[in-house]
Scaffold this motif. Structure first.
Motif, mmCIF file in Angstrom:
data_model
loop_
_atom_site.group_PDB
_atom_site.id
_atom_site.type_symbol
_atom_site.label_atom_id
_atom_site.label_comp_id
_atom_site.label_asym_id
_atom_site.label_seq_id
_atom_site.Cartn_x
_atom_site.Cartn_y
_atom_site.Cartn_z
ATOM 1 N N GLU A 1 -16.013 -86.121 18.532
ATOM 2 C CA GLU A 1 -15.305 -85.006 19.153
ATOM 3 C C GLU A 1 -14.882 -83.984 18.101
ATOM 4 O O GLU A 1 -14.979 -82.771 18.307
ATOM 5 C CB GLU A 1 -14.093 -85.513 19.923
ATOM 6 C CG GLU A 1 -14.454 -86.385 21.115
ATOM 7 C CD GLU A 1 -13.230 -86.829 21.907
ATOM 8 O OE1 GLU A 1 -12.101 -86.458 21.519
ATOM 9 O OE2 GLU A 1 -13.399 -87.530 22.906
ATOM 10 N N ARG B 1 -7.467 -79.726 20.420
ATOM 11 C CA ARG B 1 -8.362 -78.749 19.841
ATOM 12 C C ARG B 1 -8.194 -78.728 18.320
ATOM 13 O O ARG B 1 -7.110 -78.913 17.796
ATOM 14 C CB ARG B 1 -8.089 -77.347 20.410
ATOM 15 C CG ARG B 1 -8.424 -77.254 21.892
ATOM 16 C CD ARG B 1 -8.051 -75.872 22.418
ATOM 17 N NE ARG B 1 -8.315 -75.794 23.844
ATOM 18 C CZ ARG B 1 -9.454 -75.387 24.378
ATOM 19 N NH1 ARG B 1 -10.434 -75.026 23.588
ATOM 20 N NH2 ARG B 1 -9.631 -75.350 25.688
ATOM 21 N N CYS C 1 -14.445 -84.835 26.136
ATOM 22 C CA CYS C 1 -15.171 -83.840 25.361
ATOM 23 C C CYS C 1 -16.660 -84.183 25.330
ATOM 24 O O CYS C 1 -17.051 -85.287 24.959
ATOM 25 C CB CYS C 1 -14.625 -83.801 23.934
ATOM 26 S SG CYS C 1 -15.567 -82.808 22.776
ATOM 27 N N GLY D 1 -18.845 -74.967 26.035
ATOM 28 C CA GLY D 1 -17.600 -75.123 25.296
ATOM 29 C C GLY D 1 -16.646 -73.982 25.536
ATOM 30 O O GLY D 1 -16.941 -73.027 26.268
ATOM 31 N N ARG E 1 -9.683 -71.979 17.625
ATOM 32 C CA ARG E 1 -9.711 -73.377 18.039
ATOM 33 C C ARG E 1 -10.810 -73.526 19.081
ATOM 34 O O ARG E 1 -10.884 -72.746 20.026
ATOM 35 C CB ARG E 1 -8.364 -73.816 18.628
ATOM 36 C CG ARG E 1 -7.229 -73.814 17.619
ATOM 37 C CD ARG E 1 -5.895 -74.111 18.294
ATOM 38 N NE ARG E 1 -4.796 -74.031 17.351
ATOM 39 C CZ ARG E 1 -4.309 -75.079 16.689
ATOM 40 N NH1 ARG E 1 -4.822 -76.281 16.882
ATOM 41 N NH2 ARG E 1 -3.302 -74.945 15.844
ATOM 42 N N SER E 2 -11.641 -74.520 18.919
ATOM 43 C CA SER E 2 -12.789 -74.661 19.805
ATOM 44 C C SER E 2 -12.881 -76.076 20.365
ATOM 45 O O SER E 2 -12.304 -77.019 19.839
ATOM 46 C CB SER E 2 -14.080 -74.314 19.059
ATOM 47 O OG SER E 2 -14.269 -75.207 17.979
ATOM 48 N N ARG E 3 -13.640 -76.185 21.440
ATOM 49 C CA ARG E 3 -13.851 -77.467 22.091
ATOM 50 C C ARG E 3 -15.215 -77.449 22.770
ATOM 51 O O ARG E 3 -15.590 -76.457 23.401
ATOM 52 C CB ARG E 3 -12.755 -77.711 23.135
ATOM 53 C CG ARG E 3 -12.994 -78.914 24.034
ATOM 54 C CD ARG E 3 -11.955 -78.958 25.146
ATOM 55 N NE ARG E 3 -12.322 -79.899 26.196
ATOM 56 C CZ ARG E 3 -11.924 -81.162 26.258
ATOM 57 N NH1 ARG E 3 -11.117 -81.633 25.323
ATOM 58 N NH2 ARG E 3 -12.296 -81.945 27.246
ATOM 59 N N SER F 1 -16.539 -80.122 17.729
ATOM 60 C CA SER F 1 -15.610 -79.003 17.811
ATOM 61 C C SER F 1 -15.728 -78.109 16.586
ATOM 62 O O SER F 1 -15.709 -76.877 16.691
ATOM 63 C CB SER F 1 -14.171 -79.509 17.947
ATOM 64 O OG SER F 1 -13.985 -80.155 19.190
#
Length: 330
Positions: free
Chosen positions: A185, A3, A115, A133, A32-34, A189
């Motif tokens: 990725e 992340r 991802c 997400g 924190r993102s995904r 994100s």
């Protein structure tokens, strides 16, 4: 996929104190993102999530679907963005009444995905495309932002308060997922971080009649007080000085603050100081005395007592745990 951590919100400048405080709160939790997947669904389809351990978001690229929680049903259309906090049970489907399978069963037909992987599912009817997400927050224990996030944050793509560049951001996410160029990725994100911040801004702009910490940010008087608390947590604030800053009597200010924020002014100040202290103690070069002074305590002893009351452990124990979790310095 690892992340990505972000601190991308900056002060919004004079005249918008709420967003300054929001920026400070966002920096304090290390968002924190995904981007987990791209859904290509065709009716009839439905999936059920019985409470995810971390917050989720869904962005509708095209088509329509229905999101149902225990409290309500939301019709989502192209350009919409919805944020769902951790632990909320919900169903996502082509229309209300369609059978919703547990999400684990839906994913079992697809297997592990990288991802932004593609999930195709459904009966071949009307189609909808979604980007899905997740978010995590670090250092959230005493964060007012995480504590007061709405139960469901829905940003409509056609609403007047929706930021003009939200829809282009969604298109950018979709194009990155489709092209899968080197580094995609990381790009998607970071774009997910932007989507979350934009959703919070849109919520602020549309929540004039609502209470809560986010509403307090845009209240002219309470927002100004929150800004000063966040700018100078080390100052010797008293109820009287805070009320004077708001231009209100002590009793009226205290009640207005409690109604909007959900706790008394000095209780909020203490919790914010401890939240800031937790972040400062992760910086290994800072002495405990420096941390104490930075959050308004003249001695390590007085700081230590306040910290233990709020966090449940002494500052020394907290710092040791953080050092062990972080590992050796590079």
């Amino acid at each position: 996929m690892r992340r990505q951590s972000v601190s991308l919100v900056q002060s919004s400048g004079p005249g918008s104190p709420g967003l300054d405080v929001l920026a400070d709160a966002l920096r304090g939790v290390h968002l924190r993102s995904r981007v987990d997947a791209r859904y290509e669904m065709t009716a009839p389809w439905g999936m059920r999530v019985d409470g995810c351990p971390y917050p989720l978001f869904y962005a509708v690229m095209r088509g329509n679907c229905v999101l149902s929680t225990d409290a309500r049903d939301l019709v989502l259309a192209g350009g919409d963005f919805v944020f769902i906090p951790a632990g909320v049970r919900f169903c996502l489907r082509d229309k209300k009444g369609t059978r919703a399978l547990p999400i684990a069963e839906v994913y079992a037909t697809r297997g592990p995905m990288r991802c932004g992987g593609l999930l195709q599912y459904g009966g071949g009817g009307a189609s909808v495309t979604l980007v899905v997400g997740s978010f995590t927050f670090e250092g959230e224990t005493l964060s007012p932002l995480v504590k007061h996030l709405p139960t469901l944050l829905h940003v409509r793509g056609d609403a007047e308060t929706t930021p003009r560049w939200l829809e282009p951001t969604l298109r950018f996410v979709a194009s990155e997922l489709e092209a899968k160029q080197p580094g995609y990725e990381t790009v998607v994100s970071r774009l997910a971080d932007v989507l979350f911040v934009q959703a919070l801004r849109a919520h602020l702009a549309s929540s004039a009649g609502e209470g809560g910490w986010l509403r307090a940010l845009v209240d002219p008087r309470i927002g100004a007080v929150l800004q000063r608390m966040h700018e100078a947590p080390e100052a010797a604030w008293t109820l009287e000085s805070l009320a004077k800053l708001a231009g209100m009597s002590r009793s009226v200010f205290a009640e207005r603050f409690r109604v909007l924020v959900g706790e008394a002014p000095l209780a909020y100040l203490t919790r914010w100081r401890m939240h800031r202290a937790m972040g400062l103690m992760r910086e290994r070069h800072r002495s405990m005395a420096e941390v104490a002074r930075a959050v308004g305590y003249e001695t390590e002893s007085s700081f230590g007592k306040a910290f233990k009351r709020s966090v449940g452990v002494t500052p020394g124990v907290f710092r040791q745990r953080e050092v062990e979790a972080a590992g050796p310095e590079s």
